[in-house]
Design a protein around this motif. Structure first.
Motif, mmCIF file in Angstrom:
data_model
loop_
_atom_site.group_PDB
_atom_site.id
_atom_site.type_symbol
_atom_site.label_atom_id
_atom_site.label_comp_id
_atom_site.label_asym_id
_atom_site.label_seq_id
_atom_site.Cartn_x
_atom_site.Cartn_y
_atom_site.Cartn_z
ATOM 1 N N THR A 27 0.847 -1.192 0.000
ATOM 2 C CA THR A 27 0.000 0.000 0.000
ATOM 3 C C THR A 27 0.881 1.240 0.000
ATOM 4 O O THR A 27 1.753 1.387 0.859
ATOM 5 N N LYS A 28 0.658 2.141 -0.943
ATOM 6 C CA LYS A 28 1.541 3.308 -1.071
ATOM 7 C C LYS A 28 0.810 4.642 -0.940
ATOM 8 O O LYS A 28 1.435 5.696 -1.010
ATOM 9 N N ASP A 29 -0.510 4.599 -0.755
ATOM 10 C CA ASP A 29 -1.273 5.854 -0.720
ATOM 11 C C ASP A 29 -1.851 6.146 0.665
ATOM 12 O O ASP A 29 -2.879 6.799 0.796
ATOM 13 N N PHE A 30 -1.180 5.677 1.702
ATOM 14 C CA PHE A 30 -1.663 5.895 3.072
ATOM 15 C C PHE A 30 -1.348 7.312 3.548
ATOM 16 O O PHE A 30 -0.457 7.988 3.034
ATOM 17 N N THR A 31 -2.093 7.731 4.561
ATOM 18 C CA THR A 31 -1.875 9.027 5.217
ATOM 19 C C THR A 31 -1.462 8.785 6.664
ATOM 20 O O THR A 31 -2.142 8.054 7.384
ATOM 21 N N ILE A 32 -0.354 9.391 7.079
ATOM 22 C CA ILE A 32 0.087 9.311 8.473
ATOM 23 C C ILE A 32 -0.140 10.671 9.131
ATOM 24 O O ILE A 32 0.442 11.675 8.718
ATOM 25 N N ILE A 33 -1.010 10.696 10.116
ATOM 26 C CA ILE A 33 -1.208 11.900 10.933
ATOM 27 C C ILE A 33 -0.309 11.724 12.151
ATOM 28 O O ILE A 33 -0.597 10.916 13.042
ATOM 29 N N ASN A 70 -10.940 15.367 16.608
ATOM 30 C CA ASN A 70 -11.814 16.170 15.739
ATOM 31 C C ASN A 70 -11.069 16.606 14.487
ATOM 32 O O ASN A 70 -11.038 17.791 14.146
ATOM 33 N N LEU A 71 -10.466 15.629 13.801
ATOM 34 C CA LEU A 71 -9.576 15.945 12.681
ATOM 35 C C LEU A 71 -10.255 16.776 11.597
ATOM 36 O O LEU A 71 -9.717 17.805 11.175
ATOM 37 N N ASP A 72 -11.414 16.353 11.146
ATOM 38 C CA ASP A 72 -12.083 17.072 10.056
ATOM 39 C C ASP A 72 -12.373 18.513 10.428
ATOM 40 O O ASP A 72 -12.208 19.434 9.608
ATOM 41 N N SER A 73 -12.790 18.711 11.667
ATOM 42 C CA SER A 73 -13.096 20.061 12.128
ATOM 43 C C SER A 73 -11.841 20.935 12.136
ATOM 44 O O SER A 73 -11.852 22.064 11.635
ATOM 45 N N TYR A 74 -10.740 20.391 12.676
ATOM 46 C CA TYR A 74 -9.501 21.183 12.724
ATOM 47 C C TYR A 74 -8.955 21.452 11.325
ATOM 48 O O TYR A 74 -8.465 22.548 11.038
ATOM 49 N N LEU A 75 -9.036 20.469 10.438
ATOM 50 C CA LEU A 75 -8.507 20.661 9.080
ATOM 51 C C LEU A 75 -9.330 21.665 8.279
ATOM 52 O O LEU A 75 -8.852 22.194 7.271
#
Length: 203
Positions: A27-33, A70-75
């Protein structure tokens, strides 16, 4: 001269190793927060694009947990840069060369690897658009004012892929005693305790 030859040889060896590791990755399209630079080093290790805005920066433990909650809210918020001396962490960083610090609503983001506010904002906004919501890894290291309570709160979040390196014993974390008081790039240390390839291939 010999110095140039050594540099080229090192570059070639690094490139070959990166390509080899990348071929092993399913898998090469992951997102790391990530709360610090660990995520960036993982993308570099496999020669991948930065599919996350949390690159070249750090976020304090309790602020990072709120960010994950609350990732979506902060972004959806705009970065608001503040004076260096106004940063909550200022007593600990005042002897460092100043770098951009921004507020995202009520949390602070320390852009320690950016020369200007404009560059920090531009790359944050650009990389936000690369997030892969269905392949997100939330990663916390118990550093930068991160308490055991912060770790416990993070581990209780209902996130499908969360990863935590801690020096306090908390169920579900990767225990790394050497993290207590650790300074610098943690990836060589975490590599001794954690197989990132197996983890990423399990997404």
């Amino acid at each position: 001269g010999k110095r140039v030859i050594r540099r080229v040889r090192t570059h070639v060896i690094t490139w070959v190793c990166t390509q080899y590791r990348r071929r092993q990755l399913k898998t090469k399209d992951f997102t790391i927060i990530s709360n610090n630079c660990w995520g960036g080093f993982i993308y570099q290790k496999y020669g991948l694009a930065y599919n996350t805005p949390t690159i070249g920066l750090y976020i304090l433990g309790d602020d990072f947990v709120k960010f994950c909650e609350n990732l979506d809210s902060y972004l959806s918020e705009d970065l608001r840069f503040i004076p260096w001396a106004s940063a909550r962490f200022y007593p600990e960083i005042k002897d460092s060369a100043p770098y951009p610090v921004a507020k995202l609503n009520d949390i602070e983001i320390y852009f320690m690897h950016y020369p200007s506010e404009d560059e920090a904002r531009e790359k944050w906004e650009r990389r936000k658009k690369r997030i892969t919501p269905e392949k997100m890894i939330f990663k916390l290291s118990q550093r930068e004012c991160c308490t055991k309570a912060d770790v416990e709160r993070f581990m209780s979040l209902p996130l499908p892929h969360k990863l935590c390196f801690s020096y306090d014993e908390v169920p579900g974390t990767v225990l790394i005693p050497e993290l207590r008081g650790f300074v610098g790039d943690e990836q060589p240390l975490t590599d001794q305790y954690f197989d990132d390839l197996t983890y990423l291939n399990g997404l």
